[in-house]
Scaffold this active site. Structure first.
Site, PDB file in Angstrom:
ATOM      1  CB  CYS A 113       7.638 -17.800  17.036  1.00 23.29           C
ATOM      2  SG  CYS A 113       7.871 -16.693  18.446  1.00 23.29           S
ATOM      3  CG  HIS A 130       3.064 -21.944  17.177  1.00 17.03           C
ATOM      4  ND1 HIS A 130       4.409 -21.864  16.895  1.00 17.03           N
ATOM      5  CD2 HIS A 130       2.734 -20.766  17.777  1.00 17.03           C
ATOM      6  CE1 HIS A 130       4.874 -20.686  17.296  1.00 17.03           C
ATOM      7  NE2 HIS A 130       3.882 -20.006  17.838  1.00 17.03           N
ATOM      8  CD  GLU A 171      -1.206 -24.855  16.647  1.00 20.23           C
ATOM      9  OE1 GLU A 171      -0.483 -25.419  15.796  1.00 20.23           O
ATOM     10  OE2 GLU A 171      -0.764 -24.458  17.752  1.00 20.23           O
ATOM     11  CE  LYS A 193       6.677 -23.100  20.182  1.00 17.02           C
ATOM     12  NZ  LYS A 193       6.186 -23.801  18.977  1.00 17.02           N
ATOM     13  CG  HIS A 233       7.914 -20.183  22.031  1.00 14.05           C
ATOM     14  ND1 HIS A 233       8.594 -20.419  20.846  1.00 14.05           N
ATOM     15  CD2 HIS A 233       6.843 -19.427  21.687  1.00 14.05           C
ATOM     16  CE1 HIS A 233       7.966 -19.827  19.855  1.00 14.05           C
ATOM     17  NE2 HIS A 233       6.901 -19.212  20.336  1.00 14.05           N
ATOM     18  CG  PHE A 240       4.968 -11.847  18.715  1.00  8.91           C
ATOM     19  CD1 PHE A 240       3.960 -12.726  19.057  1.00  8.91           C
ATOM     20  CD2 PHE A 240       5.775 -11.354  19.731  1.00  8.91           C
ATOM     21  CE1 PHE A 240       3.754 -13.108  20.373  1.00  8.91           C
ATOM     22  CE2 PHE A 240       5.584 -11.727  21.050  1.00  8.91           C
ATOM     23  CZ  PHE A 240       4.570 -12.610  21.379  1.00  8.91           C
TER      24      PHE A 240
END
Length: 414
Positions: free
Chosen positions: A164, A304, A315, A336, A341, A400
């Site tokens: 991502c 994010h 975050e 998002k 996402h 990831f």
């Protein structure tokens, strides 16, 4: 001395609009891209909704033969690239030296729908029936290749892949290519079309997705106390980056200037991050240091913000560690909440929105944020956009594998 890099073209294909003006207007209006899955029959799946691109016509950008020989992710990438080129004033394929114009377009997953389709053909009809175009349709670098061939661009050409964080890395690397003289112009970003049976099953079974099948419009709810996972999205974001003097000489419109790029690794977990997201802290600090920005110089963070139980508070803690007390005077939001996402495309799509926030002095909202998580206690811009001066902003991306990217953009000044 590093050369200055400015943003002169923008292109988008998203679940809330298939061009920049439409998508930006939808984001500010609080639109949601969520809805029932239509790309395949999700009847047997635990998750039956996603943020799909709607009403996309690839024939606006490609002929029928090209469409047949390309995966959907490549079609999205080409569409957003054509938009960005036209927006930058290169719609007629002139006004640039092709040897000094490069392309970096990444995809986190690539042509997974093509892979699933051809695998079914191989198993049911035999290997001789697999398409001769299977490999170039599936591989994750082919969007960059197709776009370069469309415009004859012969500068640096490759794809990034960091889950991502993929397209944020693409934009950061493209900026570096210009800063250090490898190119004068770069098309950069990412594309994803992973609303497929295997991808949805995989993300659902690892408990990363929201299971809120009854409320797809409000299931993506970053920073909310009731968030239960991300909503899978798709689309593409592409930008034209340009060396400042090159842009000035041709009278280009400048949306903003990229002034910082931070890239780090967590070395912690396959899919999670430390509680205080130390790796993202370092990415933000690196971007601010390169930009010459103090924490108080930043007005906006496009987070994010995935809407997963772990990511959002981690975050927020990272942002508070980096920005200190100033964190409470900034606006934070996650677009998002509207787009879902979009995996490898997320960093670029969100960079476009961040650049527009700087350009228009407008903070996009976090929609669906009606019940904030007490651990997410910054101003996460709930529900409605905010008009305020935005001299500088950052866009965060994580992936990831422990990949982190922060890109800092500020208003262009001579």
């Amino acid at each position: 001395m590093k050369r200055r890099v400015v943003v002169t073209g923008l292109g988008l294909v998203t679940p809330v609009g298939n061009d920049v003006p439409t998508a930006w207007r939808a984001i500010l209006d609080g639109a949601s891209g969520g809805g029932p899955i239509t790309h395949f029959n999700p009847e047997k799946h635990r998750v039956r909704f996603a943020c799909e691109v709607k009403g996309f016509d690839p024939l606006l950008y490609m002929d029928k033969k090209e469409v047949k020989r390309s995966d959907l992710y490549t079609r999205y990438a080409l569409a957003a690239s054509v938009q960005a080129m036209q927006d930058a004033g290169f719609g007629d394929s002139t006004g640039y030296d092709p040897l000094e114009f490069g392309v970096i377009i990444g995809s986190g997953i690539g042509g997974i729908a093509t892979f699933e389709e051809q695998q079914d053909i191989c198993r049911s009809m035999g290997p001789n029936r697999v398409s001769a175009f299977f490999v170039p349709m599936f591989i994750g670098d082919i969007a960059a290749g197709v776009v370069s061939m469309r415009y004859g661009l012969k500068g640096p050409n490759y794809a990034t892949q960091s889950a991502c964080a993929t397209s944020a890395h693409a934009i950061g690397d493209a900026c570096r290519a210009i800063q250090y003289g490898d190119a004068d112009l770069m098309l950069a970003g990412g594309s994803e079309a992973a609303v497929s049976s295997m991808a949805v099953a995989g993300f659902a079974n690892m408990q990363a997705l929201s299971y809120n099948n009854d409320n797809p419009l409000t299931a993506s709810r970053p920073f909310s106390a009731t968030r239960d996972g991300f909503v899978l999205g798709e689309g593409a974001g592409i930008v034209v980056l340009e060396e400042l003097e090159h842009a000035r000489k041709r009278g280009a419109r400048i949306y903003g200037e990229i002034v910082g790029y931070g890239s780090t690794g967590d070395a912690f977990h396959l899919t999670g991050q430390p509680e205080d997201h130390e790796g993202l802290q370092r990415a933000m600090r690196k971007a601010l240091k390169e930009a010459g920005l103090a924490p108080e110089d930043v007005q906006y963070v496009n987070a994010h913000g995935t809407s997963t139980p772990m990511n959002d508070p981690n975050e927020i803690r990272a942002i508070k560690k980096v920005f200190g007390e100033h964190a409470r005077t900034m606006n934070v939001s996650s677009t998002k909440s509207s787009t879902g996402h979009t995996l490898g495309a997320a960093g670029a799509i969100e960079f476009v929105f961040t650049t527009l926030a700087v350009h228009h002095d407008t903070i996009p909202p976090t929609i669906n944020l009606t019940d904030p998580d007490p651990e997410c206690d910054l101003n996460c811009t709930p529900l409605t956009p905010v008009k305020r001066e935005v001299r500088a902003a950052i866009s965060n991306s994580s992936g990831f594998g422990g990949h982190n990217v922060t890109i800092a953009v500020r208003k262009y000044t001579a």
